[in-house]
Write an enzyme that holds these catalytic residues in place. Structure first.
Site, short mmCIF file in Angstrom:
data_model
loop_
_atom_site.label_atom_id
_atom_site.label_comp_id
_atom_site.label_asym_id
_atom_site.label_seq_id
_atom_site.Cartn_x
_atom_site.Cartn_y
_atom_site.Cartn_z
N PRO A 78 57.00 -66.51 15.95
CA PRO A 78 57.74 -65.43 16.61
C PRO A 78 57.16 -64.04 16.27
CG PRO A 78 59.24 -66.93 15.47
CD PRO A 78 57.85 -67.27 15.03
N GLU A 105 61.05 -73.22 9.05
CA GLU A 105 61.77 -71.96 8.99
C GLU A 105 60.83 -70.87 8.52
OE1 GLU A 105 66.02 -73.68 7.86
OE2 GLU A 105 64.18 -74.85 7.96
N ARG A 143 44.82 -74.21 33.69
CA ARG A 143 44.80 -73.87 35.12
C ARG A 143 43.67 -72.91 35.48
NH1 ARG A 143 48.96 -74.62 38.31
NH2 ARG A 143 48.48 -72.73 39.45
N ASP A 158 47.29 -66.69 42.66
CA ASP A 158 48.51 -66.76 41.86
C ASP A 158 49.02 -65.36 41.60
OD1 ASP A 158 49.21 -69.35 41.56
OD2 ASP A 158 48.26 -69.66 39.63
C1 9D3 Z 1 65.56 -69.88 11.22
C2 9D3 Z 1 64.40 -69.05 10.89
N1 9D3 Z 1 64.29 -67.87 11.73
C3 9D3 Z 1 64.95 -66.74 11.07
C4 9D3 Z 1 65.56 -65.82 12.10
C5 9D3 Z 1 62.89 -67.51 11.94
C6 9D3 Z 1 62.18 -68.54 12.73
C7 9D3 Z 1 61.19 -69.33 12.15
C8 9D3 Z 1 60.55 -70.28 12.90
C9 9D3 Z 1 62.48 -68.70 14.05
C10 9D3 Z 1 61.82 -69.67 14.82
C11 9D3 Z 1 60.87 -70.47 14.22
C12 9D3 Z 1 60.16 -71.51 15.03
N2 9D3 Z 1 59.52 -70.87 16.16
C13 9D3 Z 1 58.24 -71.05 16.45
O1 9D3 Z 1 57.55 -71.76 15.78
C14 9D3 Z 1 57.69 -70.30 17.56
C15 9D3 Z 1 58.29 -69.43 18.51
C16 9D3 Z 1 59.64 -68.99 18.70
O2 9D3 Z 1 60.60 -69.37 18.02
N3 9D3 Z 1 59.88 -68.09 19.71
C17 9D3 Z 1 58.91 -67.63 20.53
N4 9D3 Z 1 57.67 -68.01 20.38
C18 9D3 Z 1 57.36 -68.89 19.38
S1 9D3 Z 1 55.83 -69.46 19.04
C19 9D3 Z 1 56.33 -70.38 17.77
#
Ligand code: 9D3
Length: 241
Positions: A78, A105, A143, A158
């Site tokens: 994220p 996490e 793609r 596209d």
């Molecule tokens: C519960 C932990 N979160 C605290 C607010 C942080 C968190 C860690 C790991 C939230 C999501 C994740 C897992 N997400 C991904 O691996 C991920 C992701 C996403 O959650 N949203 C948008 N793009 C991506 S790319 C990888």
């Protein structure tokens, strides 16, 4: 999850025809303890588990031995830059890309610092892991590889490739429950149809996603249509003065 998605449709056909190669690796295969642990408790305490660095580093070493040094090692999290059509186009120019993802996490930060070459996110929402984003990236990137999508014109046209939203589409019947297909589309006037579609695409983009217009590649006719629509919009905003 990855293999199930790759077994269907355009991607499956591209892999079968060897225009595209995707290899999913299970991090558990790169563990050495009895429980095949890929995560552990966080240093410093706190809730949740953290992905261990060793399985990820070992997995990438195995990839290096099999297929050589990748041109990019993308960490999905994220915290990354937002994935976009421009990122897809960039990655489609590389011949070997590794995507790191997991259910976690947290991920040991040494992976981001010393293994990944870049970090991408799918957008501002919480997912359970990076597998679905990885599949989104594979799909969007594939793609753009010549020969993956049958119709090259459809890829070039596209909407996001051109930076505009698409025009409305219709098929038969010409009338459905009192709703008619626009006359121009059934008229057979190809010049008029082309112009109508341009106008619709630009109008929709102006109303829904004006942010896209800044990066759009508009031909002279489209620029003229945009100017007209902006003038007309001003007219509405200011009434008939
Ligand atoms: C519960 C932990 N979160 C605290 C607010 C942080 C968190 C860690 C790991 C939230 C999501 C994740 C897992 N997400 C991904 O691996 C991920 C992701 C996403 O959650 N949203 C948008 N793009 C991506 S790319 C990888």
């Amino acid at each position: 999850m990855i293999e199930a998605a790759l077994a269907e449709g355009i991607l499956a056909r591209a892999i079968q025809r060897e225009v595209l190669s995707v290899h999913a690796r299970d991090l558990r295969e790169f563990t050495e303890d009895r429980h095949r642990s890929v995560d552990d408790v966080p240093y410093g305490g706190g809730p949740g588990m953290v992905l261990k660095p060793e399985p990820l580093f070992r997995a990438v070493d195995a990839i290096r031995e099999d297929t050589g040094e990748p041109e990019a090692i993308v960490l999905l999290s994220p915290h990354g830059r937002r994935f976009s059509q421009a990122e897809a186009a960039r990655l489609s120019g590389l011949s070997h890309v590794v995507i790191l993802c997991g259910r976690y996490e947290g991920i040991d930060d040494r992976v981001r610092m010393n293994l990944a070459t870049e970090e991408l996110s799918m957008g501002d929402y919480v997912l359970s892991g990076g597998e679905l984003p990885a599949l989104v990236i594979v799909d969007a990137v594939a793609r753009l590889i010549p020969g993956v999508v049958g119709d090259e014109d459809s890829v070039a046209g596209d909407s996001f490739a051109r930076g505009l939203l698409d025009y409305p589409h219709y098929t038969r019947p010409a009338e459905f429950r009192d709703w008619k297909v626009p006359d121009v589309l059934v008229s057979g006037h190809h010049g008029e149809i082309r112009k109508w579609r341009k106008r619709q695409a630009i109008e929709l983009t102006l109303m829904r996603r004006p942010d896209l217009l800044a990066g759009a590649e508009l031909d002279v006719e489209e620029q003229e249509i945009l100017r007209e629509l902006i003038e007309a919009k001003k007219g509405v905003a200011h009434g008939s003065d």
